[in-house]
Design an enzyme around this catalytic site. Structure first.
Site, PDB file in Angstrom:
ATOM      1  N   TYR A 190       0.834  -1.351   0.160  1.00  0.00           N
ATOM      2  CA  TYR A 190       0.036  -0.186  -0.040  1.00  0.00           C
ATOM      3  C   TYR A 190       0.965   1.278  -0.040  1.00  0.00           C
ATOM      4  CZ  TYR A 190       0.838   1.013   4.828  1.00  0.00           C
ATOM      5  OH  TYR A 190       1.277   1.327   6.244  1.00  0.00           O
ATOM      6  N   ASN A 477       3.196  -7.751   5.933  1.00  0.00           N
ATOM      7  CA  ASN A 477       4.377  -7.088   5.292  1.00  0.00           C
ATOM      8  C   ASN A 477       5.010  -6.462   6.576  1.00  0.00           C
ATOM      9  OD1 ASN A 477       4.443  -8.013   2.727  1.00  0.00           O
ATOM     10  ND2 ASN A 477       3.990  -6.147   1.681  1.00  0.00           N
ATOM     11  N   TYR A 478       4.582  -6.251   7.662  1.00  0.00           N
ATOM     12  CA  TYR A 478       4.963  -5.737   8.875  1.00  0.00           C
ATOM     13  C   TYR A 478       5.102  -6.771   9.836  1.00  0.00           C
ATOM     14  CZ  TYR A 478       3.921  -1.122   7.060  1.00  0.00           C
ATOM     15  OH  TYR A 478       3.692   0.199   6.404  1.00  0.00           O
ATOM     16  N   LYS A 479       5.722  -7.745   9.285  1.00  0.00           N
ATOM     17  CA  LYS A 479       6.059  -9.084  10.503  1.00  0.00           C
ATOM     18  C   LYS A 479       6.160  -9.033  11.780  1.00  0.00           C
ATOM     19  CE  LYS A 479       7.059 -12.204   6.299  1.00  0.00           C
ATOM     20  NZ  LYS A 479       7.016 -11.130   5.300  1.00  0.00           N
TER      21      LYS A 479
END
Length: 534
Positions: A190, A477-479
Site C-alpha cells: 500500500y 508485510n510488517y511481520k
C-alpha cells in the site's frame, strides 16, 4: 508394447545416475559442496563465483548484509546461510529449488531485504538464500497501461521507469523506494494511492512463479487459486515469484504535496482526534497521513510531541485548498504550505528530498539508511477517544522513545469498495485507518536493544484497548514474531490460526492453507510465518 528409443533410454539412465549421485552426495558430502555440485549438474549456465557466495568467499558478508535492512539481523550470533545465490537469469532459479530439496536445505527468498523480522535472510536450520536482486528488468507498455516487472526490482526503479515512459501513469505501491517488488506485492503493498486505486496486489494481473517442482507457471498454468494466494498471502509460502504483470493507473501531470507540523502546544491532540473522524471520508484524490514522534529533549524540559500531517492530492493546489477549508479548516493549511510536483517527485518528497532532487535518485538502493528497529501494526475501526492520547504521549516521553514514530494511514475510498476476500489481504471496509508502530535505536544503543523492544511492546499493549480485536488485525508485510510463529514449519493449521494466522489474514487463512496443501504438500517453502498445511 512399444520399444523405448535409444534416446529415451539414455535420458532415463542419465536421470537414474543423477538421482543416485545426488542421493549419495547428500548423505556423505558437505552440504555446501553438494549443493554447488548439484547446481552445476542441473544448469550448465551456472557459473561458480559469479552468482554464488559461500562462507569462504570474500564477498559473502557484503552480499549477505546488503540485503538486510534491519540491522538487528546482522549480528555475529545471527544464523548465516551456507550459500547465497544471486541468479543472473530466471533460468537459474528452478535449479536452486531443486538442489535445495535434493540436499535437504531450507531456502530463504529475498528481493529488497525489508523483511521486518529478517525471515528472508535467517533460518534456524541449514539454509541457502536465493537473492533476486539481479533479476530487475522492467518492461512498460504505455499503450495497454501495463508493465512486467521482475521481483528483484525495487519500487523506486519501477516508479522511475514509469515516470520516464509517461508523466500521467503510476502504480499504487509503497512510499519507500528501496522495497523489493517481489515481497512487497506478495504481501499486499500500500502507498499514497490506496484510497484511489487500492493495494498494489489489487492491481496485479499476471505473475510468473517457480513452484516446488521447479516448474515455471503463469496465471493460466498455475490456476486462479494459486494466483489468488500469491497476491497478498505471502509468496514465500507457495514458490518463488519471478515477475509480476501489473496494471498502471492514471495520475495528473502534477499533484500537490504538503506537510504541516503541529505540536501539543498547537492543539496537536485535538487535530489528530479530528483527523481520525474525517481522513477516511476525504475525496479519494486526497491521502493525508498523521505521523507523530517526540520533538526536543526530556532532559532539558523542552520535549513535546510533533504531529505531521503528510499529504498528497491528485490535483492542483487551487482544488485542494477549498476542499481542506471545508473539511479540515482547523489544520490551517495555506497555499505557502503546498508544492505542486509530479507524482514520482512526490515519492522523493515523502522521503525527505526537495523538489530539485533528480528522479534518478529513485533508483538508488541506498536512498534509505539501514537501522536497528522493531515494528508492529494495527487497524482501527472507530476513533481512539480523545482522552486516550494522553497515555500515548506519556509513553513517548520515556527515554526509549527517542527514536520512536507512529504512522496513521487513512483507508476509505477504494479500499472499502473491494471485497475482503478478493485477495488474501482482508482489511477493507470497517477499517478507518492502519497504524505502523516503529522504534529505532543506534549501534551504540544496541547493547540495550531489549529495552527498546520492551518499550515497543508496552506501547502496543496500550493501543490494544482502542484497535481492532478478535482478531487483533496485523499486516503481513510488517511481520511481528511476537504474535506467534511456526515451530520450524511443523505447526498445525489450528495452532497457526490461533497464534497469528487470523491476525494477518482473518477469514482468508483457511483458503490459503487449502492452496498451500495443494501446491506444496511436502511443505518445502516454509518459514516462521509461512502458511501451514491444512
Amino acid at each position: 508394447m512399444s520399444t523405448p528409443s535409444i534416446a529415451l533410454l539414455f535420458h532415463l539412465v542419465s536421470i537414474s545416475i543423477f538421482a543416485i549421485a545426488s542421493s549419495s552426495s547428500h548423505r556423505t558430502a558437505d552440504p555446501t559442496e553438494a549443493f554447488l555440485k548439484c547446481l552445476g549438474l542441473r544448469n550448465h549456465s551456472f557459473v561458480p563465483n559469479k552468482s554464488t557466495y559461500t562462507r569462504r568467499d570474500s564477498g559473502y558478508s557484503t552480499i549477505l548484509n546488503l540485503g538486510i535492512n534491519n540491522l538487528r539481523f546482522t549480528s555475529t550470533s545471527t544464523p548465516k546461510p551456507l550459500v547465497i545465490v544471486t541468479p543472473l537469469d530466471e533460468s537459474q532459479v528452478p535449479p536452486v529449488v531443486q538442489c535445495a530439496k535434493d540436499v535437504d536445505l531450507e531456502i530463504r527468498i529475498r528481493s529488497g531485504g525489508h523483511d521486518y523480522e529478517g525471515l528472508s535472510s535467517v533460518s534456524q536450520l541449514p539454509f541457502v538464500i536465493l537473492d533476486l536482486m539481479l533479476l530487475r528488468s522492467i518492461d512498460i507498455d504505455v499503450a495497454s497501461r501495463t508493465a512486467w516487472v521482475q521481483s528483484g526490482a525495487i519500487v523506486g526503479e519501477l516508479y522511475y521507469k514509469i515516470a520516464k515512459a509517461s508523466p500521467i501513469l503510476a502504480f499504487p505501491a509503497g512510499v519507500c523506494p528501496t522495497i523489493g517488488i517481489g515481497g512487497h506485492l506478495a504481501g499486499g503493498a500500500y502507498g499514497t494511492l490506496l484510497r484511489k486505486y487500492g493495494l498494489g496486489a489489487d492491481n496485479v494481473i499476471d505473475a510468473r512463479i517457480v513452484d516446488v517442482n521447479g516448474s515455471v507457471l503463469d496465471r493460466k498454468t498455475m490456476g486462479e487459486d494459486l494466483f489468488w494466494a500469491v497476491r497478498g498471502g505471502g509468496g514465500a509460502s507457495f514458490g518463488i515469484i519471478l515477475s509480476w504483470k501489473i496494471k498502471l493507473v492514471q495520475v495528473p501531470k502534477n499533484v500537490t504535496v504538503f506537510t504541516v507540523t503541529r505540536t501539543l502546544q498547537q492543539n496537536a491532540t485535538g487535530l489528530i482526534y479530528k483527523w481520525q473522524n474525517i481522513a477516511h471520508k476525504f475525496d479519494t484524490n486526497l491521502l493525508m497521513r498523521a505521523i507523530f514522534n517526540r520533538i526536543g529533549a526530556v532532559e532539558t524540559g523542552d520535549a513535546t510531541i510533533g504531529v505531521y500531517f503528510n499529504s498528497v492530492f491528485l490535483g492542483g493546489v487551487d482544488k485542494l485548498l477549498p476542499l481542506l477549508k471545508k473539511s479540515f479548516p482547523e489544520l490551517g493549511v495555506v497555499k505557502e504550505d503546498c508544492t505542486e510536483m509530479s507524482w514520482a517527485q512526490s515519492i522523493l518528497n515523502f522521503n525527505g528530498f526537495s523538489i530539485n532532487e533528480p528522479l534518478e535518485t529513485l533508483q538508488n538502493r541506498s536512498i534509505n539508511p539501514r537501522r536497528y528497529f522493531k515494528a508492529k501494526s494495527d487497524y482501527v475501526t472507530k476513533p481512539i477517544p480523545l482522552s486516550a492520547f494522553q497515555g500515548i504521549w506519556n509513553l513517548f516521553f520515556e527515554k526509549e522513545a527517542t527514536g520512536a514514530v507512529v504512522i496513521f494511514t487513512p483507508y476509505g475510498g477504494k479500499m472499502k469498495d473491494i471485497s475482503k476476500s478478493a485477495i488474501p489481504f482482508p482489511y477493507r471496509s470497517g477499517n478507518i485507518y492502519s497504524i505502523q508502530h516503529l522504534v529505532y535505536w543506534s549501534e551504540e544503543e544496541n547493547a540495550k536493544a531489549e529495552n527498546y523492544i520492551a518499550w515497543m511492546r508496552k506501547l502496543y499493549s496500550y493501543f490494544g484497548a482502542y484497535v481492532s480485536n478478535s482478531p487483533r488485525a496485523a499486516y503481513i508485510n510488517y511481520k511481528d514474531l511476537d504474535l506467534g510463529q511456526n515451530n520450524l514449519g511443523n505447526t498445525s493449521y489450528n495452532e497457526a490460526n490461533n497464534r497469528w494466522g487470523a491476525d494477518y489474514f482473518n477469514g482468508n487463512f483457511k483458503r490459503l492453507a487449502n492452496v498451500k496443501t495443494l501446491v506444496d504438500p511436502g511443505n518445502f517453502f516454509k518459514n516462521e510465518l509461512s502458511i501451514p498445511l491444512l
